[in-house]
Write a protein that holds these residues in place. Structure first.
Motif, PDB file in Angstrom:
ATOM      1  N   SER A 131      57.366  25.174  26.841  1.00 61.01           N
ATOM      2  CA  SER A 131      56.737  26.242  26.075  1.00 61.01           C
ATOM      3  C   SER A 131      56.615  27.493  26.937  1.00 61.01           C
ATOM      4  O   SER A 131      56.179  27.430  28.088  1.00 61.01           O
ATOM      5  N   HIS A 132      57.017  28.626  26.368  1.00 60.87           N
ATOM      6  CA  HIS A 132      56.927  29.894  27.084  1.00 60.87           C
ATOM      7  C   HIS A 132      56.274  30.937  26.184  1.00 60.87           C
ATOM      8  O   HIS A 132      56.819  31.287  25.139  1.00 60.87           O
ATOM      9  N   GLN A 133      55.106  31.401  26.578  1.00 56.82           N
ATOM     10  CA  GLN A 133      54.481  32.512  25.881  1.00 56.82           C
ATOM     11  C   GLN A 133      54.858  33.813  26.590  1.00 56.82           C
ATOM     12  O   GLN A 133      54.872  33.862  27.816  1.00 56.82           O
ATOM     13  N   ILE A 134      55.145  34.824  25.803  1.00 58.29           N
ATOM     14  CA  ILE A 134      55.383  36.152  26.377  1.00 58.29           C
ATOM     15  C   ILE A 134      54.378  37.088  25.734  1.00 58.29           C
ATOM     16  O   ILE A 134      54.659  37.731  24.714  1.00 58.29           O
ATOM     17  N   GLN A 135      53.198  37.107  26.305  1.00 59.41           N
ATOM     18  CA  GLN A 135      52.144  37.927  25.727  1.00 59.41           C
ATOM     19  C   GLN A 135      52.470  39.409  25.908  1.00 59.41           C
ATOM     20  O   GLN A 135      52.845  39.844  26.990  1.00 59.41           O
ATOM     21  N   GLY A 136      52.350  40.132  24.800  1.00 64.53           N
ATOM     22  CA  GLY A 136      52.660  41.559  24.813  1.00 64.53           C
ATOM     23  C   GLY A 136      54.029  41.893  24.276  1.00 64.53           C
ATOM     24  O   GLY A 136      54.345  43.073  24.077  1.00 64.53           O
ATOM     25  N   CYS A 137      54.862  40.873  24.015  1.00 64.52           N
ATOM     26  CA  CYS A 137      56.226  41.166  23.548  1.00 64.52           C
ATOM     27  C   CYS A 137      56.241  41.815  22.169  1.00 64.52           C
ATOM     28  O   CYS A 137      57.208  42.484  21.795  1.00 64.52           O
ATOM     29  N   ALA A 138      55.157  41.626  21.393  1.00 67.21           N
ATOM     30  CA  ALA A 138      55.093  42.212  20.051  1.00 67.21           C
ATOM     31  C   ALA A 138      54.517  43.618  20.042  1.00 67.21           C
ATOM     32  O   ALA A 138      54.536  44.297  19.015  1.00 67.21           O
ATOM     33  N   THR A 139      54.008  44.072  21.172  1.00 61.59           N
ATOM     34  CA  THR A 139      53.329  45.377  21.214  1.00 61.59           C
ATOM     35  C   THR A 139      54.198  46.522  20.671  1.00 61.59           C
ATOM     36  O   THR A 139      53.710  47.340  19.879  1.00 61.59           O
ATOM     37  N   LEU A 168      56.815  35.950  16.795  1.00 61.29           N
ATOM     38  CA  LEU A 168      55.815  35.638  15.767  1.00 61.29           C
ATOM     39  C   LEU A 168      54.495  35.235  16.411  1.00 61.29           C
ATOM     40  O   LEU A 168      53.419  35.672  15.981  1.00 61.29           O
ATOM     41  N   ARG A 169      54.560  34.423  17.448  1.00 60.96           N
ATOM     42  CA  ARG A 169      53.356  33.940  18.127  1.00 60.96           C
ATOM     43  C   ARG A 169      52.528  35.110  18.673  1.00 60.96           C
ATOM     44  O   ARG A 169      51.301  35.151  18.530  1.00 60.96           O
ATOM     45  N   ASP A 170      53.210  36.101  19.258  1.00 61.71           N
ATOM     46  CA  ASP A 170      52.464  37.214  19.844  1.00 61.71           C
ATOM     47  C   ASP A 170      51.952  38.180  18.775  1.00 61.71           C
ATOM     48  O   ASP A 170      50.890  38.790  18.953  1.00 61.71           O
ATOM     49  N   ILE A 171      52.679  38.316  17.669  1.00 61.02           N
ATOM     50  CA  ILE A 171      52.164  39.114  16.549  1.00 61.02           C
ATOM     51  C   ILE A 171      50.862  38.508  16.049  1.00 61.02           C
ATOM     52  O   ILE A 171      49.861  39.205  15.839  1.00 61.02           O
ATOM     53  N   ASN A 206      48.987  27.236  22.928  1.00 57.73           N
ATOM     54  CA  ASN A 206      49.365  28.645  22.973  1.00 57.73           C
ATOM     55  C   ASN A 206      48.225  29.490  22.422  1.00 57.73           C
ATOM     56  O   ASN A 206      47.502  29.070  21.518  1.00 57.73           O
ATOM     57  N   ASP A 207      48.085  30.687  22.944  1.00 55.56           N
ATOM     58  CA  ASP A 207      47.012  31.592  22.523  1.00 55.56           C
ATOM     59  C   ASP A 207      47.423  32.317  21.250  1.00 55.56           C
ATOM     60  O   ASP A 207      48.305  33.187  21.278  1.00 55.56           O
ATOM     61  N   LEU A 208      46.782  31.966  20.142  1.00 55.41           N
ATOM     62  CA  LEU A 208      47.064  32.613  18.862  1.00 55.41           C
ATOM     63  C   LEU A 208      45.921  33.517  18.406  1.00 55.41           C
ATOM     64  O   LEU A 208      45.884  33.931  17.250  1.00 55.41           O
ATOM     65  N   GLY A 209      45.004  33.816  19.299  1.00 54.80           N
ATOM     66  CA  GLY A 209      43.946  34.751  18.956  1.00 54.80           C
ATOM     67  C   GLY A 209      42.662  34.065  18.522  1.00 54.80           C
ATOM     68  O   GLY A 209      42.616  32.870  18.236  1.00 54.80           O
TER      69      GLY A 209
END
Length: 316
Positions: A131-139, A168-171, A206-209
């Motif tokens: 699993s790879h989160q890319i936080q901020g990719c949706a900014t 989608l995850r970061d949105i 994963n961080d979904l808010g």
């Protein structure tokens, strides 16, 4: 626990030595492929490599480390914490989610009841997808899919492996949390394949808010109805829509006043129009924004953002 520890602890003792000795950067490791009596293969930095008996990367299979049946059995024991029965529901879907949100795909002999899979036994094939989160990719795309606190009905179009789930995850995370000075939005996520939230023991890895509710391992069409009736979401997010039931549930959600963020496999809006089910929703201008990803340029590369009329709002 870091990503390396999360992965190594579910591998057999011999495979741990191999993977630890290979000096991989686990942040750039994407998949580990295990097959009984076949070479150990990894996907690393988007390329396939064999790991040889000296624990080195190798493009040739000649000296590759061969995975044994005992190593597969031991690995499955660690993955399931010595209780495959406890993971029966996940296994019948072909995967188990482990701590850290990593997804372990499994294959073997299917035990069926009519046309339904009841279980898998003699598991001889394992695919560990990190699993790879890319936080901020949706900014960069948020200004195109939101106006003040209003979210537009949005469809993310991408070929397989193009980065649509990561986007989608970061949105979801960002609209759920809200900007520092703005209002967050209640989001309902139907995570049919446990890839968006990657829940482990019911808790998303994963961080979904902070305002997101998740139905894990639930069919999309059923889950959308359940969330609307029970959790009152302002936005519903789903991954890989396509069936007739999905389309009916999407229309139901819209009629209930929910905004939609969904993904679909494809390469362009024209490509989606030609699909018999979702094509109708496109022609009826249900979606207000389209985000098209181009994996040929780069995973997650945003090629175009356009509105329901086809007007290009952004071009990468």
């Amino acid at each position: 626990m870091d990503k390396k520890e999360e992965i190594l602890k579910v591998l057999s003792l011999n495979l741990r030595k191999v993977m630890a000795g290979s000096n991989l950067n686990f942040e750039q490791l994407q998949e580990i492929r295990l097959r009984v009596n076949k070479p150990l293969i990894v996907i690393y930095k988007n390329k396939e490599y064999f790991i040889n008996k000296e624990y080195k990367f190798d493009s040739s299979k000649k000296n590759a480390y061969i995975v044994t049946q005992n190593e597969m059995r031991e690995t499955m024991e660690y993955i399931s914490n010595y209780s495959l029965y406890a993971f029966e529901d996940e296994i019948r879907q072909g995967f188990i989610t482990i701590q850290g949100g990593h997804r372990v795909g499994v294959a073997g002999k299917a035990v069926t009841d009519g046309d339904k899979v009841k279980n898998l036994k003699h598991i001889s094939f394992i695919n560990i997808r990190l699993s790879h989160q890319i936080q901020g990719c949706a900014t960069p795309i948020l200004p195109y899919i939101m106006e003040e606190e209003l979210v537009y009905h949005t469809l993310i179009i991408s070929p397989p492996g193009g980065g649509k789930t990561t986007l989608l995850r970061d949105i979801i995370r960002q609209i759920s949390n809200g900007a520092a000075e703005g209002k967050g939005t209640t989001v309902g996520v139907v995570d049919e394949r446990s890839e968006i939230g990657a829940c482990y023991m019911g808790i998303p890895q994963n961080d979904l808010g902070i305002r997101t509710d998740i139905l894990d391992c639930c069919p999309k069409a059923v889950g959308m109805m359940m969330l609307i009736r029970s959790m009152s979401p302002e936005v519903i997010a789903v991954d890989e829509i396509g069936s007739r039931e999905d389309m009916e549930a999407l229309e139901y959600a819209i009629n209930c006043g929910c905004k939609l963020i969904a993904t679909v496999h494809g390469s362009s809006v024209d490509d989606i129009i030609n699909k018999p089910l979702i094509g109708r929703l496109v022609k009826e201008k249900i979606f207000e924004r389209y985000i098209i990803l181009n994996a040929k340029r780069n995973i997650g590369y945003i090629e175009t953002i356009c509105d329901s009329r086809g007007t290009v709002l952004f071009h990468g």
